[in-house]
Enzyme design. Structure first.
Site, short mmCIF file in Angstrom:
data_model
loop_
_atom_site.label_atom_id
_atom_site.label_comp_id
_atom_site.label_asym_id
_atom_site.label_seq_id
_atom_site.Cartn_x
_atom_site.Cartn_y
_atom_site.Cartn_z
N LYS A 26 2.09 -10.71 -4.98
CA LYS A 26 3.03 -9.56 -4.45
C LYS A 26 3.89 -9.59 -4.43
O LYS A 26 5.06 -9.41 -4.60
CB LYS A 26 2.75 -9.06 -3.09
N GLY A 84 0.29 -0.97 0.01
CA GLY A 84 0.08 0.00 0.06
C GLY A 84 0.60 1.45 -0.24
O GLY A 84 1.93 1.46 -0.74
#
Lengths: 335, 467
Positions: free
Chosen positions: A225, A154
């Site tokens: 990720k 994020g």
């Protein structure tokens, strides 16, 4: 600098808010004058080549559910494909929802933008997990930049941090807690002895997990990720299918209790060394990587500098929107 | 196994040959997943190149003539290789509609009055588009679930170097994983046009000489094939030309670098660029004879096997070359002369095959293709003579290059001595020598009239006829 914004969910709305509130500061401190010339959502698009009035767009979105309802500038039913290539702009921001099966519609949006010679910032993990080597090649070939720092961690600058740690050093391994919702669940199960189902329910009530939690609990979000990190930090061309993935569905509160007696905690860890793997792993509770709650943490183990760890919030609208601005600034500096 | 099978034009030159190819595919598709890559039928690409020249002169009679020949060739081979009338009709219709498209394209170019590299690529890619129609029809005719693709449809994406395009491999891999890969597990045999691909925006490109081999290895790399078969009309790569040395033998195994050296020195079986994707992704390439598929072949792989005592694996002869000598006492200690020579050649599009300079620096020798010789000598004279450094530019056009190749030569002493001795025994004088620091090959220049004897002497000296 003209921006096209595709997808107008939580992250993108946070972005337009920051752009409005911090307009003066962005101009004075960074010499950047971002104009959003188009915003696309499911209902169509809003377009103004001079730059949209973002406050107005936000209120229309809240009121009618789509930016296409804005008078004069709204184009209900028009898809992103109609403008990505043809509308003049320097940067396309891709913020549609992640799809880890097909990568669409994000992949097509990004391809279209790169081919048209536009820089791309994406916070969408799907296209990257499935086709990052191809998209990187496309960006290089067309002489533009592809940035995606918001896809891992994020707002926490994990990708940038790692790049800095690794300049002039050799990476031996990377491991980390890459998914906040599962980390929250495992923390709950350990603290209160709750079952997997109870912890999931709790996470959903608090808004940490989606209605369909499978991407999180089956480890796919973490694997996506890890794919992005593997491409970014190593010279390997990796896609999601190259990673072995195991989720946390089978973990029982007793397992956590038993591990805790020995001074360990069970965490969903993604790890890159010679292999690439996501799965439940025991960590010593004294290990700085062993953090609780919804936090993310990544440890870079390099030959000379040793271990370096970055910890931060792994998701959230304003957090991820800040990463888009970071990417934008990065592209601006290279222009 | 996942196998890419590439068949060249000579393997597809007649109805019988097309049937032979479809039978091969049928036999192997029982236990393997196959992608077939087809070149244009024998002679067709040359005919298309002629057409791309003819459009400049707008000679419509000759153009119509060439088009008729193309139509006749493909129609005849289809009729004689396909039995099922439905399949035959379908193929014949497609052939005529593609030829119509070609005709319209040619007319368009004539009225535009100019042919660009881009439109030329579109013209010369028609050969493969036609051949896959015929081959796919013949495969369906014997019950194989075949599906035709152009290289562009399959997803081979290249840069915009029309005429000699380079693949963008990561993008290509992604596209092919969506187009061809899913068909393989369903038992479908994709038939892909060799030589032809497209840019990211869909403009047709061609991959240059040997382009179909390149297509095969690109596809091999993209789907991680177990082997890429280059099916041609010779028994793999040979120790030397069997026309010179009747006991020349097929070399069973070569490393990528050895094969690269051999292809650069004119081994016709394979094009050097085709080895790049194979080497990079460690995909094995097998060079086979279509008409003797179970016979001896050459496996090119990552394995650099060296048989004891076998330092040299092959000896090649390159004719049609010429040597240029640039001399002058003023060159000694004068930096930049070599750069000037290379720069002159680069500007004129002259490729240098060999370079040699003595430590004294009073002389630079170069080997180039013979058809470039006059241009080379004249441009060198213009740029070098009368400027105080160079006082002579001489040419010899009656020479040939002999290249001895083998990984075993690395770090092995006395190889050059054996070559020189073998030649000395036959009274052959050596004009120029070059060895790269890779030590994979020694190249020597001798008079053309001695070339065949030299090849024989070296082949015997290194006992290349025995395994």
């Amino acid at each position: 600098m003209r921006l096209i914004l595709i997808g107008y969910g939580v992250v993108a709305q946070s972005l337009t808010k920051i752009l409005t509130v911090r307009k003066q500061e962005i101009l004075e401190r960074h010499g950047m004058h971002p104009r959003v010339v188009a915003i696309v959502d499911k209902g169509g698009l809003a377009l103004n080549t001079k730059g949209l009035d973002l406050e107005r767009v936000e209120s229309i979105k809240k009121k009618y559910g789509t930016v296409a309802s804005i008078p004069e500038y709204g184009r209900p039913g028009k898809p992103a494909q109609d403008i990505i290539g043809s509308l003049d702009a320097e940067v396309v921001i891709e913020a549609t929802p992640t799809n880890l099966e097909t990568g669409e519609p994000g992949t097509s949006h990004i391809e279209e933008a790169l081919k048209a010679g536009k820089h791309v910032i994406t916070v969408n993990k799907g296209p990257l997990a499935l086709a990052l080597p191809a998209l990187t090649e496309m960006a290089t070939y067309n002489g533009v930049h592809l940035r995606f720092s918001g896809t891992v961690g994020g707002g926490t600058p994990i990708l940038d941090f790692g790049r800095n740690c690794l300049s002039f050093d050799r990476l031996l391994s990377i491991e980390g807690i890459l998914n906040g919702s599962t980390n929250y669940m495992l923390t709950e199960m350990e603290k209160h002895g709750s079952t997997f189902e109870e912890a999931l329910n709790e996470a959903q009530i608090k808004g940490y997990a989606e209605a369909d939690p499978s991407l999180d609990v089956d480890g796919l979000d973490a694997a996506a990720k890890l794919t992005i990190m593997a491409n970014w930090f190593t010279d390997k061309d990796v896609t999601l299918k190259d990673i072995s993935v195991e989720g946390i569905r089978d973990i029982k509160p007793e397992d956590l209790k038993e591990a805790s007696k020995r001074g360990f905690a069970i965490k969903l860890i993604g790890r890159i060394d010679k292999k690439m793997k996501v799965g439940p792993t025991e960590l010593k509770t004294s290990d700085p990587l062993c953090i609780g709650g919804t936090l993310n943490a990544v440890k870079f183990h390099s030959e000379f500098a040793g271990d370096e760890i970055i910890i931060g919030k792994g998701a959230g609208g304003p957090e991820t929107a800040s990463s888009i601005l970071r990417d934008l600034l990065n592209i601006r500096e290279k222009m | 196994m996942k196998i890419i099978m590439k068949f060249g034009g000579t393997s597809l030159g007649s109805a019988d040959k097309v049937r032979n190819v479809s039978k091969i595919v049928k036999d192997y598709s029982v236990n393997n997943q196959i992608i077939l890559v087809a070149s244009a039928l024998s002679g067709v690409t040359n005919s298309l190149v002629r057409l791309s020249e003819l459009v400049k002169t707008s000679n419509s009679e000759k153009i119509v003539n060439e088009l008729e020949k193309l139509s006749e060739l493909h129609t005849n081979i289809s009729k004689n290789s396909i039995k099922d009338p439905n399949i035959e009709n379908e193929v014949l219709e497609s052939i005529s509609s593609i030829l119509d498209e070609l005709k319209r394209l040619l007319e368009g170019i004539i009225s535009l009055g100019e042919i660009t590299p881009r439109s030329r690529d579109r013209i010369i890619s028609f050969g493969e588009r036609l051949s896959v129609l015929v081959v796919t029809g013949a495969l369906k005719d014997i019950g194989i679930n075949a599906k035709k693709f152009t290289g562009a449809e399959a997803g081979i994406v290249t840069d915009e170097e029309y005429g000699e395009a380079n693949p963008l491999m990561s993008i290509t891999k992604m596209k092919i994983s969506k187009t061809l890969q899913p068909l393989l597990s369903k038992g479908i045999v994709p038939v892909v046009t060799g030589f032809m691909a497209a840019t990211q925006t869909g403009d047709i490109t061609t991959l240059g000489r040997g382009g179909s081999d390149f297509t095969a290895t690109i596809l091999g790399a993209a789907i991680s094939a177990d082997e890429v078969w280059i099916c041609t009309d010779v028994n793999g790569m040979m120790t030397t030309d069997p026309k010179i040395m009747p006991n020349a033998r097929t070399i069973p195994q070569l490393s990528y670098s050895e094969a690269l050296e051999m292809t650069v020195f004119g081994a016709k079986a394979l094009h050097p660029r085709a080895l790049e994707p194979a080497q990079e992704n460690k995909i094995s390439v097998r060079v086979k004879n279509t008409f003797n598929l179970s016979g001896s072949d050459t496996l090119i792989s990552n394995d650099q096997s060296i048989v004891r005592g076998k330092v040299a694996k092959s000896v090649a002869l390159i004719k049609d070359v010429a040597m240029v000598n640039i001399g002058g006492a003023g060159m000694v200690g004068k930096p930049g002369i070599a750069a000037k020579v290379f720069d002159t050649f680069a500007r004129e599009g002259i490729n240098i095959l060999m370079i040699s300079q003595s430590v004294s620096e009073a002389n630079i020798s170069l080997v180039i293709r013979r058809n470039h010789l006059e241009k080379a000598v004249n441009t060198l004279e213009i740029s070098l003579l009368g400027r105080g450094f160079v006082n002579s530019v001489n040419a010899e056009d009656d020479v040939g290059v002999i290249a001895v190749v083998g990984a075993g030569m690395q770090g092995s002493q006395g190889v050059a001595a054996r070559v020189f001795n073998a030649l000395a025994k036959k009274g052959i004088n050596i004009r120029m020598i070059a060895q790269g620091s890779s030590e994979l090959n020694i190249s020597i220049v001798i008079k053309e009239k001695n070339c065949e004897n030299a090849v024989k002497a070296i082949h015997e000296e290194f006992e290349m006829d025995t395994p």
